[in-house]
Write a protein that holds these residues in place. Structure first.
Motif, mmCIF file in Angstrom:
data_model
loop_
_atom_site.group_PDB
_atom_site.id
_atom_site.type_symbol
_atom_site.label_atom_id
_atom_site.label_comp_id
_atom_site.label_asym_id
_atom_site.label_seq_id
_atom_site.Cartn_x
_atom_site.Cartn_y
_atom_site.Cartn_z
ATOM 1 N N MET A 1 0.831 -1.206 0.000
ATOM 2 C CA MET A 1 0.000 0.000 0.000
ATOM 3 C C MET A 1 0.867 1.258 0.000
ATOM 4 O O MET A 1 0.555 2.245 -0.686
ATOM 5 C CB MET A 1 -0.935 -0.014 1.203
ATOM 6 N N LEU A 2 1.965 1.236 0.765
ATOM 7 C CA LEU A 2 2.879 2.379 0.769
ATOM 8 C C LEU A 2 3.485 2.577 -0.621
ATOM 9 O O LEU A 2 3.598 3.714 -1.107
ATOM 10 C CB LEU A 2 3.987 2.142 1.800
ATOM 11 N N ASP A 3 3.854 1.504 -1.268
ATOM 12 C CA ASP A 3 4.411 1.577 -2.619
ATOM 13 C C ASP A 3 3.426 2.221 -3.587
ATOM 14 O O ASP A 3 3.794 3.075 -4.401
ATOM 15 C CB ASP A 3 4.766 0.163 -3.088
ATOM 16 N N ARG A 4 2.149 1.840 -3.509
ATOM 17 C CA ARG A 4 1.133 2.417 -4.394
ATOM 18 C C ARG A 4 0.983 3.914 -4.132
ATOM 19 O O ARG A 4 0.820 4.709 -5.080
ATOM 20 C CB ARG A 4 -0.211 1.721 -4.170
ATOM 21 N N ARG A 5 1.031 4.321 -2.879
ATOM 22 C CA ARG A 5 0.896 5.738 -2.569
ATOM 23 C C ARG A 5 2.106 6.531 -3.046
ATOM 24 O O ARG A 5 1.978 7.671 -3.495
ATOM 25 C CB ARG A 5 0.676 5.913 -1.065
ATOM 26 N N MET A 6 3.281 5.921 -2.950
ATOM 27 C CA MET A 6 4.489 6.595 -3.437
ATOM 28 C C MET A 6 4.442 6.762 -4.950
ATOM 29 O O MET A 6 4.805 7.818 -5.484
ATOM 30 C CB MET A 6 5.722 5.785 -3.031
ATOM 31 N N VAL A 7 4.003 5.739 -5.651
ATOM 32 C CA VAL A 7 3.950 5.803 -7.115
ATOM 33 C C VAL A 7 2.947 6.855 -7.564
ATOM 34 O O VAL A 7 3.205 7.634 -8.494
ATOM 35 C CB VAL A 7 3.595 4.424 -7.699
ATOM 36 N N ARG B 1 10.551 9.255 1.730
ATOM 37 C CA ARG B 1 10.211 10.653 1.448
ATOM 38 C C ARG B 1 11.242 11.288 0.521
ATOM 39 O O ARG B 1 10.881 12.040 -0.410
ATOM 40 C CB ARG B 1 10.127 11.440 2.756
ATOM 41 N N ARG B 2 12.511 10.967 0.742
ATOM 42 C CA ARG B 2 13.552 11.551 -0.092
ATOM 43 C C ARG B 2 13.458 11.046 -1.533
ATOM 44 O O ARG B 2 13.664 11.811 -2.482
ATOM 45 C CB ARG B 2 14.925 11.197 0.491
ATOM 46 N N VAL B 3 13.126 9.786 -1.707
ATOM 47 C CA VAL B 3 13.077 9.198 -3.046
ATOM 48 C C VAL B 3 11.845 9.643 -3.817
ATOM 49 O O VAL B 3 11.918 9.963 -5.004
ATOM 50 C CB VAL B 3 13.133 7.659 -2.945
ATOM 51 N N SER B 4 10.687 9.678 -3.143
ATOM 52 C CA SER B 4 9.430 9.924 -3.858
ATOM 53 C C SER B 4 8.834 11.298 -3.624
ATOM 54 O O SER B 4 7.949 11.722 -4.370
ATOM 55 C CB SER B 4 8.397 8.873 -3.447
ATOM 56 N N GLY B 5 9.276 11.976 -2.569
ATOM 57 C CA GLY B 5 8.648 13.245 -2.226
ATOM 58 C C GLY B 5 7.360 13.097 -1.459
ATOM 59 O O GLY B 5 6.688 14.088 -1.150
#
Length: 784
Positions: A390-396, A431-435
């Motif tokens: 779920m975290l991955d989907r939100r980051m994408v 946060r650093r990678v995806s903002g």
């Protein structure tokens, strides 16, 4: 951190299988971290050749050890040790500590079973100290020399030892020709708690080939009883998994990889460069079901070499992250190896299991957390990978990255220097990678417990040309009694997808807030008009569109089966076929409801971004349209689940066509077959039984003596001989098993299996012919 570190450790284990005894000698190379080292807090003594006084604190059981760890006053993985050694006066600088010890009939740490001894490795401090004096701390890593003195043979079978590290030599014992010495070298700095070994008559040994095996320095499998062929078949997936993980996430961290199958072992034991698995996972090259399970187990076991063995948790509260990252990697491999449909199917089922179990559960991470108990670990190993998905989907969606695919390699690079993974640092990296700031997400899913339960309703506002959606939210912890299980409300974005009258799916993002009731107004994108469903022309157009959707799907999957090209139209054009199969189209019983519909269907959380319980109702004909025309396997599974609770002859027809169509994902077909059994009721004139019997005869039985053209007109109670087994099409095989299981679930008014089901299943068992089948039918017959 300790006042000293171990740079290298040598261990010699002389194993007596008959007496269940291990004579051990270990030598630790110690570097002080302070100017004056008065005592060494290790486990159990010569210091630089001089005898040293020592005092041992006996800890009898692992539970006592866990309590001892928790008494340190923090949640780190460091403790004060079990053995205190007084350093002789005058000894400064680097030290060599030599310890001789015995392990007699161990109750934990080592297991003697069935002529084999192996380690119980928990990949965190608690087990290694039970069989070797060491610095039992995940943060303390060193290189190792491991020597195993074992009998040359036991009962006429050759004995060997398989351990973490790279095999260096196997030589005869210098003083006893009946024994030999096996040496392994661990050149990668490794924590003691990740070391493991198995020793005994592991005569079924084999080497596996492939690019992944070469990149890992060699992949080897060992099994007892000379089952080398089974070990080869079972581990065939391992080189592919190693290659995939190395390519997608980072290089394999060890010099070689070994899998050992142990009789009586429940579950999987993860060690550095070594995995111990129970022999129940072993299977031959002709088995189907066992191969699927073995690939799941071994795919996750290989992922744990990266997260579990190489990368550990910085504190007890970070255990979830190690388990979650290994599970996330394994899910990506399932997608690569078995396809996106299989991965989404398993994710959907894991989410359901998670929501069902997340009542009165502790959060994944909380203050003063200790090692997981067995039940807590089993739940966390399901929940943690789902939370990271779920975290991955939100980051994408919210950022500019490819999600965790970019985060994981960075974590592994940091671990090369000995760093462990911690939750706060991981969230900062995300946060650093995806903002995307994941702190609010973590507060809901990591540091709190429970899952959301949504009750969704909708209405179409003709004046505003909008769909008004009402969402009621509660928690699975709404009636929880545990003090840590708080009934929280969740916030985030959810995608609602509406397939409008023109056949175009439009996505709308709903901003879910932490409130019990949310109301959303979703604007229509096409000019409002009723969908006229009550004419024969409409039916033909809709079914032709469904057939075209499936044809496109089949092309993507590389399928080309002309026999299935018109299944979506089955019974619609041929009057005799429609009569014999009792086909009922949507609208034949209720034209008014269908004619008043303004869109085809709605899907809530269409991107599968929420682990939640979703209560959503729409008319049965909308679920049917979703099942026939939505390509997403999750949408199809939701539709099948809904239709089995909305019994009608038309629903049975839709489910029957789904089972019959080989282009549909086999797990959806299997669920549709089981759903048909629920529609085998007297209220529906046993239409579910009628369809199941017809399907089984059409696809899995020989034609009747009267000829193929008379097959459909035959009474479902008429006996029929089964076709010879041919399990080359795996999807068709699992569908046959599901239809047989569905037939066995049907009961008449007296609670008995009806005659058509009995005759079909008994004939299948009695006249089973596997003479020309390349696969084993043992599990097929067992299922029957």
């Amino acid at each position: 951190m300790s006042d000293f570190g171990v740079t290298h450790q040598l261990v010699t284990l002389d194993i007596d299988f008959e007496r269940q005894l291990v004579r051990g000698i270990t030598e630790l190379s110690i570097e002080p971290r302070v100017s004056s080292l008065g005592t060494i807090l290790v486990r159990s003594v010569w210091v630089n050749g001089q005898t040293a006084e020592f005092r041992r604190q006996q800890v009898k059981t692992r539970r006592q050890l866990v309590h001892k760890l928790l008494r340190t006053g923090d949640d780190t993985l460091h403790d004060e040790g079990d053995l205190e050694i007084t350093v002789p006066q005058g000894q400064t600088g680097s030290l060599k500590v030599r310890i001789e010890y015995y392990v007699v009939r161990p109750q934990s740490g080592l297991v003697f079973r069935g002529g084999i001894v192996y380690t119980e490795t928990h990949v965190n401090p608690s087990s290694a100290r039970r069989w070797v004096p060491c610095l039992d701390d995940m943060g303390e890593r060193s290189t190792w020399d491991l020597f195993f003195v074992v009998p040359a043979s036991v009962g006429g079978e050759a004995v060997t030892a398989v351990a973490s590290g790279e095999l260096s030599s196997v030589v005869p014992h210098p003083h006893d020709v009946a024994r030999r010495v096996v040496r392994y070298i661990v050149s990668t700095a490794t924590a003691a708690c990740t070391l493991g070994f198995a020793a005994g008559p592991l005569t079924g040994a084999c080497a596996l080939g492939g690019a992944g095996a070469e990149a890992a320095g060699g992949v080897f499998a060992f099994a007892p009883g000379g089952r080398a062929a089974d070990a080869q078949a079972t581990c065939a997936v391992v080189p592919e998994a190693l290659e995939f993980y190395a390519r997608e996430f980072g290089a394999y961290p060890y010099a070689t990889y070994k899998v050992v199958f142990v009789e009586g072992l429940a579950g999987v034991v993860t060690c550095a460069a070594l995995t111990l698995v129970g022999t129940d996972v072993l299977h031959g090259s002709r088995e189907i079901e066992a191969a699927y399970e073995a690939r799941r187990v071994l795919g996750l076991a290989v992922a744990r070499q990266w997260f579990g063995a190489f990368v550990g948790a910085a504190a007890w509260g970070d255990q979830w992250l190690v388990a979650g990252l290994a599970g996330f990697m394994a899910a990506q491999f399932v997608r690569h190896h078995l396809g996106a449909n299989e991965q989404r199917y398993r994710l959907k089922r894991d989410m359901a299991r998670m929501c069902h179990a997340d009542v009165n559960q502790k959060p994944l991470s909380y203050p003063e957390q200790g090692p997981w108990e067995a039940g807590e670990a089993a739940f966390a190993e399901v929940k943690a990978p789902v939370v990271l998905y779920m975290l991955d989907r939100r980051m994408v969606k919210g950022g500019v990255s490819v999600g965790l695919q970019r985060v994981v390699p960075g974590v592994l690079v940091a671990a090369t220097g000995g760093a462990a993974v911690d939750t706060a640092g991981f969230l900062r990296t995300c946060r650093r990678v995806s903002g995307v700031d994941a702190s609010a997400f973590a507060a809901q899913w990591v540091f709190a417990s429970g899952c959301p339960v949504f009750h969704v309703g909708y209405a179409f506002n003709r004046k505003k040309l909008a769909v008004e959606i009402t969402l009621h939210q509660e928690s699975t912890n709404a009636r929880a009694t545990a003090p840590w299980a708080r009934a929280q409300l969740f916030a985030g974005q959810m995608t609602a997808r509406i397939r409008e009258a023109d056949g175009t799916p439009y996505e709308h993002v709903l901003d879910i807030r932490r409130e019990h009731v949310g109301r959303f107004e979703v604007q229509f994108n096409t000019k409002y008009k009723r969908i006229r469903r009550s004419t024969r022309r409409f039916h033909m157009r809709q079914m032709a569109a469904a057939a075209e959707e499936l044809n496109i799907n089949a092309e993507v999957l590389g399928l080309d089966d002309e026999d299935d090209s018109n299944i979506a139209l089955f019974g619609a054009e041929n009057a005799a076929e429609k009569r014999d199969w009792r086909v009922v189209e949507w609208g034949e019983d209720d034209e008014e409801s269908l004619a008043s519909a303004t869109f085809e269907w709605i899907r809530m959380d269409s991107d599968l971004e929420w682990a939640c319980v979703m209560h959503f109702e729409q008319p049965d004909f909308m679920w049917a349209a979703q099942l026939q025309k939505d390509r997403d396997v999750v949408a199809q599974l939701d539709a099948v689940d809904a239709l089995q609770h909305l019994p009608s002859a038309a629903a049975a027809t839709t489910l029957m066509r789904t089972v019959m169509d080989a282009r549909v994902f086999y797990r959806v077909r299997a669920d549709a077959a089981l759903a048909l059994a629920r529609l085998a009721t007297p209220e529906l004139a046993w239409i579910g039984l009628h369809h199941l019997a017809k399907i089984y005869k059409r696809r899995f039985c020989l034609p009747p003596r009267a000829g193929e053209d008379r097959a459909d007109a035959e009474d479902i109670s008429a006996p029929r001989l089964p076709r010879p087994n041919n399990f080359a099409n795996i999807g068709e095989y699992f569908t046959q098993l599901a239809v047989a299981a569905a037939l066995s679930n049907v009961r008449d008014r007296h609670g008995e299996a009806p005659l058509p089901a009995r005759r079909l299943l008994l004939a299948t068992a009695r006249y089973n012919d596997n003479s020309e089948n390349v696969f084993s039918d043992a599990r097929f017959l067992a299922a029957l």
